[in-house]
Scaffold this motif. Structure first.
Motif, PDB file in Angstrom:
ATOM      1  N   MET A 261     -11.547  16.613  13.837  1.00 28.83           N
ATOM      2  CA  MET A 261     -11.375  15.550  12.835  1.00 28.83           C
ATOM      3  C   MET A 261     -12.700  14.803  12.651  1.00 28.83           C
ATOM      4  N   LYS A 262     -13.773  15.545  12.433  1.00 28.39           N
ATOM      5  CA  LYS A 262     -15.116  14.967  12.436  1.00 28.39           C
ATOM      6  C   LYS A 262     -15.313  13.872  11.398  1.00 28.39           C
ATOM      7  N   ASN A 263     -14.678  13.993  10.254  1.00 25.39           N
ATOM      8  CA  ASN A 263     -14.887  13.027   9.169  1.00 25.39           C
ATOM      9  C   ASN A 263     -13.753  12.019   9.043  1.00 25.39           C
ATOM     10  N   ASP A 264     -12.883  11.979  10.036  1.00 27.16           N
ATOM     11  CA  ASP A 264     -11.744  11.063  10.002  1.00 27.16           C
ATOM     12  C   ASP A 264     -12.031   9.869  10.919  1.00 27.16           C
TER      13      ASP A 264
END
Length: 398
Positions: A261-264
């Motif tokens: 979930m790198k961009n969350d």
């Protein structure tokens, strides 16, 4: 001078083969002295030094100092005495090795809020108390302090922690060690006994039960990324691929991890996912379970049930669904894996797979005490998982 003295000793050694001369030479090499008698060189004493002085192999020295494996009693005493004389053994541990036991076991556990590990601890305390021992707990993974710790042996909560401990120097502390195991791959010496619960089998039991109640498409709540080789995840992956096929099954894995979930921004609070933090920081399974409920709704999955990594994750997921006004089990079924005592305080009560954590803790303590007291030694104990019914799974066949 020290150099001349060493040369003379080597010449004598070449012409005489007595054990006494060899010992004097080895001792001289280990502790070179000045004219005043003070130590000049603090070269660390190695097991090889001890082996040469005791005229045994390095592996025999290791077994004696680790208190693991058979060593003739006279040789064991000589090895320990030599190690003490050379300053190889820290004093607290030396006392224990001489059988002046502390009657204390150390349980290393960083996840002190994890009910499974607390249930294990309760089992350890019960078994240890029956045999006249106490169990202390450390939630700080400062393994270098073990040399100053007055305990007779160590219990580790899982394979990863055991492997990490051994790589960080635990093999040099020569204290007996037992590890809980969950069928995960880890680099652990064969001399370390394992008390194993079969998590692959536990997942199969859970999936079979959900199938029997009419659930076919099942999601998985997972606190790690999809590259993780945890045995529970491997069993689930084998199942979902058969149901969905090799394409499209990944959306049913609710991988609540920084790598997945790198961009969350919602993953930011879970700092245990940061590199180097996993071995030192407690894992928030409950918080990740709540987030997994949100992700499930956002993906608009057609799954009728979710099997979770553990009970704590499942409890968090049920709470997350409740906060989103999604009813469990009327609208979605949720199941855990653990069998911890907290499930009974939940409404609805959690359906889970009981891994018998207290029994696992009891076995760990008993095996470790057997090692300390040099009685019968078991290297592998298996605990069979069992379905434990609750109210969190709806029977779709009714």
């Amino acid at each position: 001078t020290a150099k001349w003295g060493l040369q003379i000793a080597e010449m004598i050694f070449q012409t005489r083969s007595s054990t006494n001369v060899k010992n004097q030479l080895l001792l001289y090499k280990v502790h070179k002295k000045t004219r005043s008698g003070r130590t000049m060189d603090k070269k660390p004493v190695t097991r090889k030094d001890i082996a040469e002085l005791c005229e045994v192999s390095i592996s025999v020295v290791s077994r004696a100092l680790n208190n693991s494996g058979y060593v003739e009693e006279s040789k064991r005493k000589k090895i320990i005495a030599t190690a003490e004389r050379l300053g190889y053994v820290p004093q607290p541990v030396a006392m224990s090795l001489q059988e002046r036991r502390t009657k204390q076991l150390l349980y290393y556990c960083k996840d002190l809020n994890n009910e499974y590990y607390l249930d294990m601890y309760r089992g350890m305390c019960q078994a240890a108390n029956e045999r006249g021992y106490l169990v202390t707990v450390s939630g700080v993974m400062a393994f270098e302090r073990i040399k100053d710790t007055m305990v007779d042996g160590i219990i580790m909560p899982n394979e990863d922690m055991t492997s990490y401990y051994m790589k960080k120097g635990g093999k040099n502390y020569y204290l007996p060690i037992v590890s809980a195991s969950f069928c995960n791959v880890a680099d652990i010496p064969k001399s370390v006994p394992l008390v194993e619960t079969d998590m692959y089998k536990a997942m199969e039991i859970a999936l079979n039960y959900l199938n029997s109640t009419g659930h076919k498409i099942i999601a998985y709540g997972f606190p790690y990324d999809m590259d993780n080789q945890n045995s529970r995840y491997l069993a689930y992956k084998d199942y979902i691929r058969k149901v969905i096929g090799n394409a499209g099954w990944g959306k049913y894995v609710l991988a609540i991890h920084r790598n997945a979930m790198k961009n969350d921004p919602r993953i930011a609070p879970f700092s245990e996912d940061l590199p180097g933090h996993s071995m030192y920081q407690e894992e928030d399974f409950f918080g990740k379970g709540k987030l997994a409920a949100q992700i499930f709704i956002e993906r608009k999955l057609d799954a009728t049930a979710v099997i979770c990594f553990n009970d704590e994750f499942a409890i968090g997921m049920i709470r997350g669904f409740q906060e989103l006004s999604v009813k469990v089990p009327e609208q979605i079924s949720v199941m855990g894996i653990d069998g911890t005592g907290t499930r009974k305080y939940l409404s609805p009560t959690l359906t889970t797979i009981n891994m018998f954590p207290q029994k696992q803790g009891q076995e760990c303590a008993n095996i470790l005490i057997d090692m300390i007291e040099k009685t019968n030694k078991r290297y592998m104990v298996h605990i069979k998982p069992k379905l434990q019914l609750g109210e969190s799974v709806k029977n779709l066949r009714v």
